[in-house]
Design an enzyme around this catalytic site. Structure first.
Site, PDB file in Angstrom:
ATOM      1  N   LEU A  62      64.626  50.026  51.464  1.00 15.61           N
ATOM      2  CA  LEU A  62      64.628  51.204  52.350  1.00 15.61           C
ATOM      3  C   LEU A  62      64.648  52.495  51.544  1.00 15.61           C
ATOM      4  O   LEU A  62      65.039  53.541  52.061  1.00 15.61           O
ATOM      5  CB  LEU A  62      65.838  51.161  53.296  1.00 15.61           C
ATOM      6  CG  LEU A  62      65.650  50.398  54.609  1.00 15.61           C
ATOM      7  CD1 LEU A  62      66.931  50.458  55.436  1.00 15.61           C
ATOM      8  CD2 LEU A  62      64.501  50.960  55.422  1.00 15.61           C
ATOM      9  N   GLY A  63      64.237  52.450  50.293  1.00 14.78           N
ATOM     10  CA  GLY A  63      64.305  53.636  49.456  1.00 14.78           C
ATOM     11  C   GLY A  63      63.210  54.642  49.747  1.00 14.78           C
ATOM     12  O   GLY A  63      62.045  54.287  49.895  1.00 14.78           O
ATOM     13  N   GLY A  64      63.579  55.910  49.870  1.00 14.36           N
ATOM     14  CA  GLY A  64      62.602  56.977  49.982  1.00 14.36           C
ATOM     15  C   GLY A  64      61.921  57.125  51.318  1.00 14.36           C
ATOM     16  O   GLY A  64      60.851  57.724  51.413  1.00 14.36           O
ATOM     17  N   TYR A  67      75.253  46.350  34.863  1.00 16.91           N
ATOM     18  CA  TYR A  67      75.857  46.769  36.124  1.00 16.91           C
ATOM     19  C   TYR A  67      77.365  46.851  35.922  1.00 16.91           C
ATOM     20  O   TYR A  67      78.055  45.844  35.863  1.00 16.91           O
ATOM     21  CB  TYR A  67      75.541  45.779  37.246  1.00 16.91           C
ATOM     22  CG  TYR A  67      74.094  45.688  37.643  1.00 16.91           C
ATOM     23  CD1 TYR A  67      73.204  46.732  37.388  1.00 16.91           C
ATOM     24  CD2 TYR A  67      73.598  44.565  38.297  1.00 16.91           C
ATOM     25  CE1 TYR A  67      71.882  46.646  37.754  1.00 16.91           C
ATOM     26  CE2 TYR A  67      72.268  44.481  38.680  1.00 16.91           C
ATOM     27  CZ  TYR A  67      71.409  45.520  38.404  1.00 16.91           C
ATOM     28  OH  TYR A  67      70.082  45.438  38.776  1.00 16.91           O
TER      29      TYR A  67
END
Length: 274
Positions: free
Chosen positions: A201-203, A53
């Site tokens: 909360l992806g997609g 990261y």
């Protein structure tokens, strides 16, 4: 060292403490330090990170902000990938690279032992990984790692790993709308293995998100809080690591632990996946 079985169910994912694309330093390094220190103030005892990261940016910030670490803090990292100068995600998956990455994380974080290490598979990985997992098992035997896990993996890969060394956690993409791992979560729960979903909360489609917003309005909550609360109620072996670069958003995420969804809420949210 505290184990995953002892941590609170909402931790903190530090990936967002970087620049755009998870590359380079954050726009506001001071706020990043405040986020980490506020997380500890609020009782967070599980931080998810990785040397890739930034790369290295997040681990440097964690050490700057929190070292010497509270004795109850569990630091979990990931190995198996690297970033190039353009920010692409590339495999760093040879046994030697896995070993080197663990030692790099130890040094950069300034610890003698990591709370956990996840072996991260690149999308579509189908090759063997027994040698890589054996390296991690050896490092665990040496006392350099407390617990081992797999990230972006399949149920079959979990079974293969279990024959070599215990799997303590699985970190895959999962949320109320994308539930391909439903059976895996239940199987892991039966085995006492933790599941750590990313992209809560992806997609989501606009229609799906609209349903979450309706439930959120009923409780005076945000859609992210509802999504996190649903995950907490989905299975007791789920641990959360929502990430943010904002103190206010951090506090909002942690408050999701106090949100209790009723049976009508759960039915409405479960219908999203259908």
């Amino acid at each position: 060292m505290k184990r995953l079985s002892d941590v609170k169910r909402i931790g903190y994912g530090a990936m967002r403490l970087t620049g755009p694309g998870i590359i380079g330093p954050p726009a506001d390094p001071d706020e990043a330090v405040r986020v980490l220190r506020r997380a500890i103030d609020l009782g967070v005892d599980h931080i998810d990170t990785s040397d890739y990261y930034g790369p290295y940016v997040v681990n440097d910030l964690i050490r700057e902000a929190l070292h010497p670490y509270p004795p109850e803090l569990v630091l979990v990292t990931k190995v198996g990938a690297r970033r190039d100068d353009a920010g692409a995600w590339l495999p760093a998956f040879s046994p030697d690279e896995i070993k080197e990455a663990v030692h790099d994380n130890l040094g950069r974080l300034g610890v003698e032992r990591l709370g956990g290490v996840n072996l991260r598979f690149m999308d579509g990985h189908e090759g063997s990984f027994e040698d890589q997992w054996t390296v991690l098992a050896d490092l665990r035997s040496q006392g350099l790692v407390c617990e081992l896990g797999l990230s972006n993996c399949t149920p079959e890969q979990v079974k293969i790993a279990q024959d070599i060394a215990p799997v303590s956690m699985v970190q895959n993409a999962y949320n109320v709308a994308h539930r391909e791992d439903d059976d895996l979560i239940d199987a892991l729960d039966d085995q006492g293995i933790y599941y750590v979903p990313f992209f809560p909360l992806g997609g989501f489609s606009p229609l799906q998100l609209g349903t979450v917003d309706e439930v959120a309005a009923k409780h005076g909550a945000t859609h992210m809080q509802v999504a996190l609360a649903w995950l907490l109620q989905r299975s007791p072996n789920i641990l959360l690591i929502p990430g943010t670069s904002s103190v206010a958003h951090l506090e909002e995420n942690l408050a999701a632990a106090r949100l209790r969804l009723d049976e009508a809420d759960l039915a409405e949210l479960d219908a999203i996946a259908a």
